[in-house]
Design an enzyme around this catalytic site. Structure first.
Site, PDB file in Angstrom:
ATOM      1  N   TYR A 143       0.650  -0.654  -0.451  1.00 11.23           N
ATOM      2  CA  TYR A 143      -0.190   0.030  -0.006  1.00 11.23           C
ATOM      3  C   TYR A 143       0.875   1.294  -0.114  1.00 11.23           C
ATOM      4  CZ  TYR A 143      -3.966   3.624   1.593  1.00 11.23           C
ATOM      5  OH  TYR A 143      -4.186   4.104   1.625  1.00 11.23           O
ATOM      6  N   ASP A 238       9.482   2.768  -0.660  1.00 13.39           N
ATOM      7  CA  ASP A 238       7.924   2.828   0.257  1.00 13.39           C
ATOM      8  C   ASP A 238       8.387   3.575   1.822  1.00 13.39           C
ATOM      9  OD1 ASP A 238       4.853   3.530   0.559  1.00 13.39           O
ATOM     10  OD2 ASP A 238       5.524   3.749   2.362  1.00 13.39           O
ATOM     11  N   LYS A 266       4.652   8.596   8.739  1.00 19.58           N
ATOM     12  CA  LYS A 266       4.347   8.938  10.135  1.00 19.58           C
ATOM     13  C   LYS A 266       5.467   9.087  11.025  1.00 19.58           C
ATOM     14  CE  LYS A 266       1.729   4.591   7.997  1.00 19.58           C
ATOM     15  NZ  LYS A 266       0.509   5.194   8.649  1.00 19.58           N
TER      16      LYS A 266
HETATM   17  P1  KE4 Z   1      -0.663   8.152   4.549  1.00 15.81           P
HETATM   18  O1  KE4 Z   1      -0.989   9.288   2.929  1.00 15.81           O
HETATM   19  O2  KE4 Z   1      -1.734   7.957   5.201  1.00 15.81           O
HETATM   20  O3  KE4 Z   1      -0.123   9.447   5.570  1.00 15.81           O
HETATM   21  O4  KE4 Z   1       0.194   7.173   3.924  1.00 15.81           O
HETATM   22  C1  KE4 Z   1       0.043   5.934   2.651  1.00 15.81           C
HETATM   23  C2  KE4 Z   1       0.681   5.540   3.318  1.00 15.81           C
HETATM   24  C3  KE4 Z   1       2.209   5.156   2.384  1.00 15.81           C
HETATM   25  N1  KE4 Z   1       3.282   3.781   2.472  1.00 15.81           N
HETATM   26  C4  KE4 Z   1       3.060   3.187   3.261  1.00 15.81           C
HETATM   27  C5  KE4 Z   1       3.890   1.459   3.264  1.00 15.81           C
HETATM   28  C6  KE4 Z   1       2.167   2.813   4.237  1.00 15.81           C
HETATM   29  O5  KE4 Z   1       1.559   2.102   5.387  1.00 15.81           O
HETATM   30  C7  KE4 Z   1       1.244   3.894   4.348  1.00 15.81           C
HETATM   31  C8  KE4 Z   1      -0.077   4.313   4.925  1.00 15.81           C
HETATM   32  N2  KE4 Z   1      -0.579   3.298   6.291  1.00 15.81           N
HETATM   33  C9  KE4 Z   1      -2.265   3.208   6.577  1.00 15.81           C
HETATM   34  C10 KE4 Z   1      -1.972   2.158   7.511  1.00 15.81           C
HETATM   35  N3  KE4 Z   1      -1.664   0.989   7.319  1.00 15.81           N
HETATM   36  C11 KE4 Z   1      -2.608   4.085   7.378  1.00 15.81           C
HETATM   37  C12 KE4 Z   1      -3.543   3.946   8.106  1.00 15.81           C
HETATM   38  C13 KE4 Z   1      -5.339   4.639   7.168  1.00 15.81           C
HETATM   39  O6  KE4 Z   1      -4.941   4.657   6.038  1.00 15.81           O
HETATM   40  O7  KE4 Z   1      -5.550   5.321   8.426  1.00 15.81           O
END
Ligand code: KE4
Length: 427
Positions: A143, A238, A266
Site C-alpha cells: 500500500y 516506500d 508517520k
Molecule cells: P498516509 O497518506 O496515510 O499518510 O500514508 C500512506 C501510506 C504510504 N505508504 C505506506 C507503506 C503506508 O503504510 C501508508 C499508510 N498506512 C496506513 C496503515 N497501514 C495508514 C492507516 C490509514 O489508512 O488510516
C-alpha cells in the site's frame, strides 16, 4: 459494543462518510463499531469512557516514542505560540531535511508533503517525468497511499475491505500500473524482461506492513535493485512505515541497498501530518521550482509538524542503541504468544520484523498477499475483540501491522500475555 460507542459512532456517521476519516478506523472487518478515543499517553490509549488499553496500533506506526511524549508536547507547545503556518520557508524545514539526509545515505535532496500518499504520488510522478516513461510496477498487497496509480491490488484498507482496486480509478490510469506478487523473483524477472525499457519506476515496501507484516525474502530486494539499475528504472522504497522504525534511518541502511527515491511519513512527523520524498540530487532537482515536474502543498513542511518530527527524531537519535531492546521486547512478546497458540492447538503464523508484527490466523508461511489471504479473518476478529475486552488495542484488521513503542514496559508485555491467555480460553 458499548452504548457510548454506538452513540458517538451514529452521530459521526450522520456527518462523516462511514463515521470515520479513514476507512480502517471503522472496524468493519472485525464486525463492530469502533471505539472512540479521548486521549493517549505512553503505551496507553483511553476511550471516551476513560477505559485504558495497551496500544499496539500507535496511530498506525508514528508513535514510536509512545503517545504524548513530554518533550514532543513541550516542543509543540512552544512552537504553536509563534504561529502555526506561514506559507514561507522556515528553518525547522531545513533542519528536518538535514537530519533525514544525514540518516539516509541515498537522500541528497528532500521534499516534504503532508501525507505518505502525497510522498508516493510525488515519487511516481517524478520518476515518470525523469524517465519520460509511463508504466510503473508495484507489488500485490503493498500500500502506497490512495492516489490513483497505486490503488491497484493495494494492501491495507483496500485489502481489508476487499476492494483492492477502486471504482473511480480510470481504466486508462490503472492499465499503466503492473502489480506483481511480492517476493516473486520469476515474476519480477519476466516483467522486467518484457517491460524493462517502458517502466518508469518500481515502488516497493522493503518490509511489507499492509498485507500484515511480510518480510522480503533473500535476494528479492537485491534483484530488484540490480534489475532496475540495469534498465534505467527508478527504484522507489516506500519507507513510510519502516523509516526510523528499526534503526535511526531506513531499512535500506540495514540491508545496504540504495533506492533512487525514498518515501517517508508517520514517525518523521511525531504524530502530526507529514510525508516526504527524497533521493539523488539528479532526480530530485527535476521537481519544481528547479525542474519541471510539478508538486506542491499548502501545509507541506508545516513548522509545527517539523518541530514535532524533529523532536521525535532527536530523541530517537539519542536512543540509537536501544532500538535493539525494542526488537528484543517484540521478539519476547511474539514468541510467548506463539507458544500460547501452539499449546491451544490454534494454528497461527506470527511474522515479525524488529518492532512490527502480525498474528496471521493460519499455519503459514505468509510470504505474499496470496498466502496472507488464506488467513481465518473470523478467528482474527474474535481474537481482536477478546484482546480488546482484556485491555489490549490491536490493529482492527488481519492485514495490518502491530507496533511496539519505547514506552511499552515489561509490565505492559506481561499484561498483554495475561490478556492473551484469557482470550485464548474463549477463542
Ligand atoms: P498516509 O497518506 O496515510 O499518510 O500514508 C500512506 C501510506 C504510504 N505508504 C505506506 C507503506 C503506508 O503504510 C501508508 C499508510 N498506512 C496506513 C496503515 N497501514 C495508514 C492507516 C490509514 O489508512 O488510516
Amino acid at each position: 459494543m458499548n452504548k457510548t460507542t454506538s452513540i458517538h459512532f451514529s452521530k459521526a456517521s450522520r456527518v462523516i462518510s462511514g463515521g470515520v476519516n479513514s476507512p480502517v478506523r471503522a472496524w468493519k472487518s472485525v464486525g463492530s463499531s469502533p471505539l472512540f478515543v479521548d486521549r493517549a499517553r505512553g503505551s496507553k490509549i483511553y476511550d471516551v469512557d476513560g477505559r485504558a488499553y495497551i496500544d499496539y496500533v500507535l496511530s498506525w506506526g508514528p508513535m514510536i516514542l509512545g503517545h504524548a511524549h513530554p518533550k514532543v508536547i513541550a516542543a509543540i507547545r512552544a512552537a504553536v505560540k509563534e504561529g502555526t503556518s506561514f506559507g514561507a520557508p522556515t528553518r525547522p524545514e531545513t533542519s528536518m531535511a538535514e537530519v533525514i539526509a544525514s540518516a539516509f545515505p541515498s537522500i541528497e535532496r528532500l521534499r516534504m508533503t503532508s501525507s505518505g500518499t502525497e510522498a508516493a504520488m510525488t515519487a511516481i510522478r517524478l520518476a515518470r517525468g525523469y524517465t519520460g516513461r509511463k508504466l510503473i510496477a508495484k507489488f500485490d498487497g503493498c500500500y502506497h497511499g490512495h492516489s490513483d496509480s497505486v490503488l491497484i491490488k493495494a494492501g491495507s484498507g483496500p485489502t481489508t475491505l476487499g476492494i483492492p482496486g477502486s471504482p473511480g480509478v480510470p481504466e486508462d490510469i490503472a492499465r499503466l500500473t503492473l502489480s506483481l506478487p511480492y517476493n516473486d523473483l520469476d515474476a519480477l524477472e519476466k516483467t522486467i524482461r518484457r517491460y524493462g525499457s517502458k517502466l518508469a519506476a518500481i515502488i516497493v515496501e522493503p518490509v511489507a506492513g499492509n498485507m500484515g507484516v511480510v518480510s522480503p525474502q533473500k535476494e528479492f530486494l537485491e534483484k530488484l535493485r540490480t534489475l532496475t539499475a540495469k534498465n534505467g528504472i527508478v527504484l522507489i522504497f516506500d519507507e513510510v512505515i519502516t523509516g526510523f522504525r528499526f534503526a535511526f534511518g531506513g531499512y535500506q541502511n540495514l540491508i545496504g541497498i540504495k533506492p533512487d527515491l525514498t518515501c517517508l511519513g508517520k514517525i518523521i512527523g511525531g504524530g502530526l501530518p507529514v510525508g516526504a520524498v527524497g533521493g539523488s540530487k539528479k532526480i530530485m532537482e527535476r521537481l519544481a521550482p528547479t525542474g519541471d515536474v510539478y508538486q506542491a502543498g499548502t501545509l507541506s513542511g508545516n513548522p509545527v509538524a517539523m518541530i514535532a518530527g524533529l523532536t521525535t527524531l532527536n530523541l530517537l537519535q539519542a536512543k540509537k542503541q536501544s532500538f535493539a531492546s525494542l526488537d528484543k521486547k517484540t521478539g519476547q512478546l511474539c514468541r510467548a504468544m506463539e507458544e500460547m497458540f501452539f499449546k491451544k492447538g490454534i494454528p497461527v503464523c506470527i511474522n515479525r520484523v524488529f518492532s512490527m508484527f502480525t498474528v496471521f490466523f493460519q499455519e503459514g508461511p505468509v510470504v505474499n498477499l496470496q498466502t496472507a489471504l488464506q488467513s481465518d479473518t473470523k478467528m482474527f476478529a474474535r481474537f481482536f475483540h477478546g484482546m480488546l475486552k482484556n485491555g489490549i488495542w490491536l490493529a482492527p484488521s488481519q492485514y495490518e501491522a502491530g507496533f511496539l513503542s519505547f514506552a511499552h514496559t515489561e509490565n505492559d508485555l506481561q499484561k498483554t500475555l495475561e490478556a492473551c491467555t484469557k482470550t485464548l480460553r474463549n477463542l
